[in-house]
Scaffold this motif. Structure first.
Motif, PDB file in Angstrom:
ATOM      1  N   GLU A  75      26.251  71.535  47.606  1.00 55.57           N
ATOM      2  CA  GLU A  75      26.887  72.610  46.841  1.00 55.57           C
ATOM      3  C   GLU A  75      28.053  72.046  46.038  1.00 55.57           C
ATOM      4  OE1 GLU A  75      26.679  76.431  47.132  1.00 55.57           O
ATOM      5  OE2 GLU A  75      24.665  75.649  47.434  1.00 55.57           O
ATOM      6  N   PRO A  76      28.335  72.618  44.879  1.00 53.91           N
ATOM      7  CA  PRO A  76      29.561  72.212  44.176  1.00 53.91           C
ATOM      8  C   PRO A  76      30.774  72.522  45.058  1.00 53.91           C
ATOM      9  CG  PRO A  76      28.167  73.588  42.776  1.00 53.91           C
ATOM     10  CD  PRO A  76      27.569  73.612  44.156  1.00 53.91           C
ATOM     11  N   LYS A  77      31.744  71.639  45.035  1.00 55.73           N
ATOM     12  CA  LYS A  77      32.937  71.834  45.871  1.00 55.73           C
ATOM     13  C   LYS A  77      33.762  73.007  45.346  1.00 55.73           C
ATOM     14  CE  LYS A  77      33.315  67.135  47.509  1.00 55.73           C
ATOM     15  NZ  LYS A  77      34.078  65.918  47.574  1.00 55.73           N
ATOM     16  N   LYS A  78      34.062  73.946  46.247  1.00 53.42           N
ATOM     17  CA  LYS A  78      34.905  75.093  45.882  1.00 53.42           C
ATOM     18  C   LYS A  78      36.367  74.684  45.809  1.00 53.42           C
ATOM     19  CE  LYS A  78      31.701  78.346  47.887  1.00 53.42           C
ATOM     20  NZ  LYS A  78      31.405  79.260  48.967  1.00 53.42           N
ATOM     21  N   VAL A  88      24.415  73.831  51.709  1.00 53.61           N
ATOM     22  CA  VAL A  88      24.336  75.239  52.097  1.00 53.61           C
ATOM     23  C   VAL A  88      22.954  75.734  51.703  1.00 53.61           C
ATOM     24  CG1 VAL A  88      25.335  77.534  51.835  1.00 53.61           C
ATOM     25  CG2 VAL A  88      26.821  75.515  51.719  1.00 53.61           C
ATOM     26  N   LEU A  89      22.121  75.929  52.708  1.00 55.92           N
ATOM     27  CA  LEU A  89      20.759  76.409  52.464  1.00 55.92           C
ATOM     28  C   LEU A  89      20.721  77.892  52.772  1.00 55.92           C
ATOM     29  CD1 LEU A  89      18.870  73.493  54.160  1.00 55.92           C
ATOM     30  CD2 LEU A  89      19.435  73.773  51.770  1.00 55.92           C
ATOM     31  N   LYS A  90      20.342  78.662  51.789  1.00 56.47           N
ATOM     32  CA  LYS A  90      20.294  80.110  51.956  1.00 56.47           C
ATOM     33  C   LYS A  90      18.840  80.560  52.002  1.00 56.47           C
ATOM     34  CE  LYS A  90      24.626  80.567  49.541  1.00 56.47           C
ATOM     35  NZ  LYS A  90      25.284  80.940  48.314  1.00 56.47           N
ATOM     36  N   ARG A  91      18.587  81.486  52.909  1.00 56.66           N
ATOM     37  CA  ARG A  91      17.274  82.107  53.041  1.00 56.66           C
ATOM     38  C   ARG A  91      16.161  81.074  53.297  1.00 56.66           C
ATOM     39  NH1 ARG A  91      17.087  87.061  52.546  1.00 56.66           N
ATOM     40  NH2 ARG A  91      14.980  87.275  51.782  1.00 56.66           N
ATOM     41  N   ILE A  92      16.472  80.089  54.128  1.00 60.87           N
ATOM     42  CA  ILE A  92      15.463  79.101  54.503  1.00 60.87           C
ATOM     43  C   ILE A  92      14.523  79.749  55.520  1.00 60.87           C
ATOM     44  CG2 ILE A  92      16.949  78.043  56.251  1.00 60.87           C
ATOM     45  CD1 ILE A  92      15.590  75.368  55.523  1.00 60.87           C
ATOM     46  N   SER A  93      13.249  79.737  55.226  1.00 62.79           N
ATOM     47  CA  SER A  93      12.263  80.376  56.101  1.00 62.79           C
ATOM     48  C   SER A  93      11.966  79.494  57.300  1.00 62.79           C
ATOM     49  CB  SER A  93      10.963  80.627  55.342  1.00 62.79           C
ATOM     50  OG  SER A  93      11.184  81.549  54.314  1.00 62.79           O
ATOM     51  N   PHE A  94      11.929  80.148  58.460  1.00 59.50           N
ATOM     52  CA  PHE A  94      11.496  79.460  59.669  1.00 59.50           C
ATOM     53  C   PHE A  94      10.936  80.526  60.601  1.00 59.50           C
ATOM     54  CE2 PHE A  94      11.815  77.457  63.798  1.00 59.50           C
ATOM     55  CZ  PHE A  94      11.217  76.236  63.521  1.00 59.50           C
ATOM     56  N   GLY A  95       9.685  80.355  60.998  1.00 59.68           N
ATOM     57  CA  GLY A  95       9.029  81.410  61.771  1.00 59.68           C
ATOM     58  C   GLY A  95       8.927  82.652  60.899  1.00 59.68           C
ATOM     59  N   ASP A  96       9.276  83.782  61.460  1.00 61.11           N
ATOM     60  CA  ASP A  96       9.218  85.041  60.713  1.00 61.11           C
ATOM     61  C   ASP A  96      10.575  85.446  60.148  1.00 61.11           C
ATOM     62  OD1 ASP A  96       6.536  85.274  61.313  1.00 61.11           O
ATOM     63  OD2 ASP A  96       6.896  86.432  63.137  1.00 61.11           O
ATOM     64  N   GLU A  97      11.549  84.560  60.217  1.00 62.72           N
ATOM     65  CA  GLU A  97      12.919  84.901  59.817  1.00 62.72           C
ATOM     66  C   GLU A  97      13.404  83.982  58.706  1.00 62.72           C
ATOM     67  OE1 GLU A  97      14.188  87.530  61.156  1.00 62.72           O
ATOM     68  OE2 GLU A  97      12.869  87.758  62.871  1.00 62.72           O
ATOM     69  N   THR A 109      29.858  58.531  57.632  1.00 61.16           N
ATOM     70  CA  THR A 109      28.511  58.105  58.040  1.00 61.16           C
ATOM     71  C   THR A 109      27.477  58.499  56.993  1.00 61.16           C
ATOM     72  OG1 THR A 109      27.780  60.133  59.155  1.00 61.16           O
ATOM     73  CG2 THR A 109      29.128  58.608  60.455  1.00 61.16           C
ATOM     74  N   ASP A 110      26.321  57.893  57.088  1.00 61.92           N
ATOM     75  CA  ASP A 110      25.182  58.341  56.292  1.00 61.92           C
ATOM     76  C   ASP A 110      23.944  58.503  57.184  1.00 61.92           C
ATOM     77  OD1 ASP A 110      24.371  55.740  56.770  1.00 61.92           O
ATOM     78  OD2 ASP A 110      24.133  55.207  54.662  1.00 61.92           O
ATOM     79  N   ASN A 111      24.182  58.543  58.520  1.00 61.21           N
ATOM     80  CA  ASN A 111      23.067  58.690  59.461  1.00 61.21           C
ATOM     81  C   ASN A 111      23.326  59.775  60.511  1.00 61.21           C
ATOM     82  OD1 ASN A 111      24.996  57.476  61.068  1.00 61.21           O
ATOM     83  ND2 ASN A 111      23.569  56.061  62.031  1.00 61.21           N
ATOM     84  N   HIS A 112      24.316  60.638  60.257  1.00 66.33           N
ATOM     85  CA  HIS A 112      24.732  61.634  61.251  1.00 66.33           C
ATOM     86  C   HIS A 112      25.053  62.938  60.523  1.00 66.33           C
ATOM     87  CE1 HIS A 112      27.388  62.307  65.081  1.00 66.33           C
ATOM     88  NE2 HIS A 112      26.845  63.434  64.662  1.00 66.33           N
ATOM     89  N   LEU A 113      24.271  63.989  60.821  1.00 69.36           N
ATOM     90  CA  LEU A 113      24.509  65.295  60.206  1.00 69.36           C
ATOM     91  C   LEU A 113      25.341  66.164  61.135  1.00 69.36           C
ATOM     92  CD1 LEU A 113      21.013  66.013  58.646  1.00 69.36           C
ATOM     93  CD2 LEU A 113      23.058  65.098  57.524  1.00 69.36           C
ATOM     94  N   TRP A 114      26.233  66.940  60.545  1.00 69.90           N
ATOM     95  CA  TRP A 114      27.161  67.814  61.263  1.00 69.90           C
ATOM     96  C   TRP A 114      26.852  69.251  60.855  1.00 69.90           C
ATOM     97  CZ3 TRP A 114      30.841  66.023  64.653  1.00 69.90           C
ATOM     98  CH2 TRP A 114      31.775  66.957  65.110  1.00 69.90           C
ATOM     99  N   VAL A 115      26.394  70.076  61.797  1.00 66.93           N
ATOM    100  CA  VAL A 115      26.004  71.453  61.507  1.00 66.93           C
ATOM    101  C   VAL A 115      27.154  72.382  61.844  1.00 66.93           C
ATOM    102  CG1 VAL A 115      24.325  73.273  61.934  1.00 66.93           C
ATOM    103  CG2 VAL A 115      23.623  70.867  62.080  1.00 66.93           C
ATOM    104  N   LYS A 116      27.690  73.035  60.837  1.00 68.09           N
ATOM    105  CA  LYS A 116      28.819  73.945  61.023  1.00 68.09           C
ATOM    106  C   LYS A 116      28.360  75.370  61.304  1.00 68.09           C
ATOM    107  CE  LYS A 116      33.168  75.030  61.043  1.00 68.09           C
ATOM    108  NZ  LYS A 116      34.053  74.533  62.075  1.00 68.09           N
ATOM    109  N   ASN A 117      27.302  75.793  60.626  1.00 74.68           N
ATOM    110  CA  ASN A 117      26.934  77.201  60.742  1.00 74.68           C
ATOM    111  C   ASN A 117      25.436  77.412  60.563  1.00 74.68           C
ATOM    112  OD1 ASN A 117      27.335  79.922  61.102  1.00 74.68           O
ATOM    113  ND2 ASN A 117      28.725  80.168  59.381  1.00 74.68           N
ATOM    114  N   CYS A 118      24.944  78.429  61.246  1.00 75.98           N
ATOM    115  CA  CYS A 118      23.572  78.894  61.078  1.00 75.98           C
ATOM    116  C   CYS A 118      23.549  80.353  61.476  1.00 75.98           C
ATOM    117  CB  CYS A 118      22.618  78.090  61.985  1.00 75.98           C
ATOM    118  SG  CYS A 118      20.891  78.615  61.845  1.00 75.98           S
TER     119      CYS A 118
END
Length: 122
Positions: A75-78, A88-97, A109-118
Motif C-alpha cells: 500500500e502507499p504509505k499514509k 493490505v489485502l481487502k476482501r480476500i476470499s477463503f472458504g465461504d468468507e 528481513t526479507d524471509n519473515h512476514l509479520w501479520v498485524k491484523n485479520c
C-alpha cells in the motif's frame, strides 16, 4: 503427515502490549519471489469484539492457500515517516468468507512476514 507450520515462539511483548506467535514454515513458501521461512501473528485481531472466529490456524491457512507464490505491491504509505511497507489485502476470499489481512516484512528481513491484523469483511 508433517506439520506445515511449527510454532517456535510464543512471546508477550510488554513494550507493545501484544502477544506474538512465531511459526517456522515447513514447506517452500514464496511471496514476492522471496522464500519466506517465518510468519509471526500478533494478538491484535482479537482485541476487537466480533473477531472470535479468526484463529491463528485460519490466518496460516489463508497464507498457504491464497498467498503462496503471490506477487503483491505494498500500500502507499499514509505517513512518509513509516519505515515499513504494509500489504493490505481487502476482501480476500477463503472458504465461504472474505477477509482483510494486514502484514509486512519483519524489520530488517526479507524471509519473515509479520501479520498485524485479520478480520472478516462483508
Amino acid at each position: 503427515m508433517p506439520e506445515l507450520f511449527n510454532l517456535i515462539e510464543d512471546k508477550l511483548s510488554e513494550e507493545y502490549n501484544e502477544r506474538w506467535w512465531t511459526y517456522s514454515i515447513q514447506f517452500t513458501f514464496i511471496f514476492n519471489k522471496k522464500v519466506i521461512n517465518y510468519i509471526t501473528i500478533t494478538d491484535h485481531p482479537w482485541k476487537k469484539k466480533g473477531r472470535e472466529k479468526i484463529t491463528k490456524e485460519l490466518i496460516l491457512s489463508i497464507f498457504k492457500g491464497r498467498l503462496n507464490e503471490a506477487i503483491l505491491t505494498p500500500e502507499p504509505k499514509k505517513n512518509p515517516n513509516w519505515k515499513r511497507n504494509h500489504y493490505v489485502l481487502k476482501r480476500i476470499s477463503f472458504g465461504d468468507e472474505k477477509y482483510k489481512l494486514v502484514f509486512w516484512f519483519k524489520d530488517g528481513t526479507d524471509n519473515h512476514l509479520w501479520v498485524k491484523n485479520c478480520h472478516q469483511q462483508d
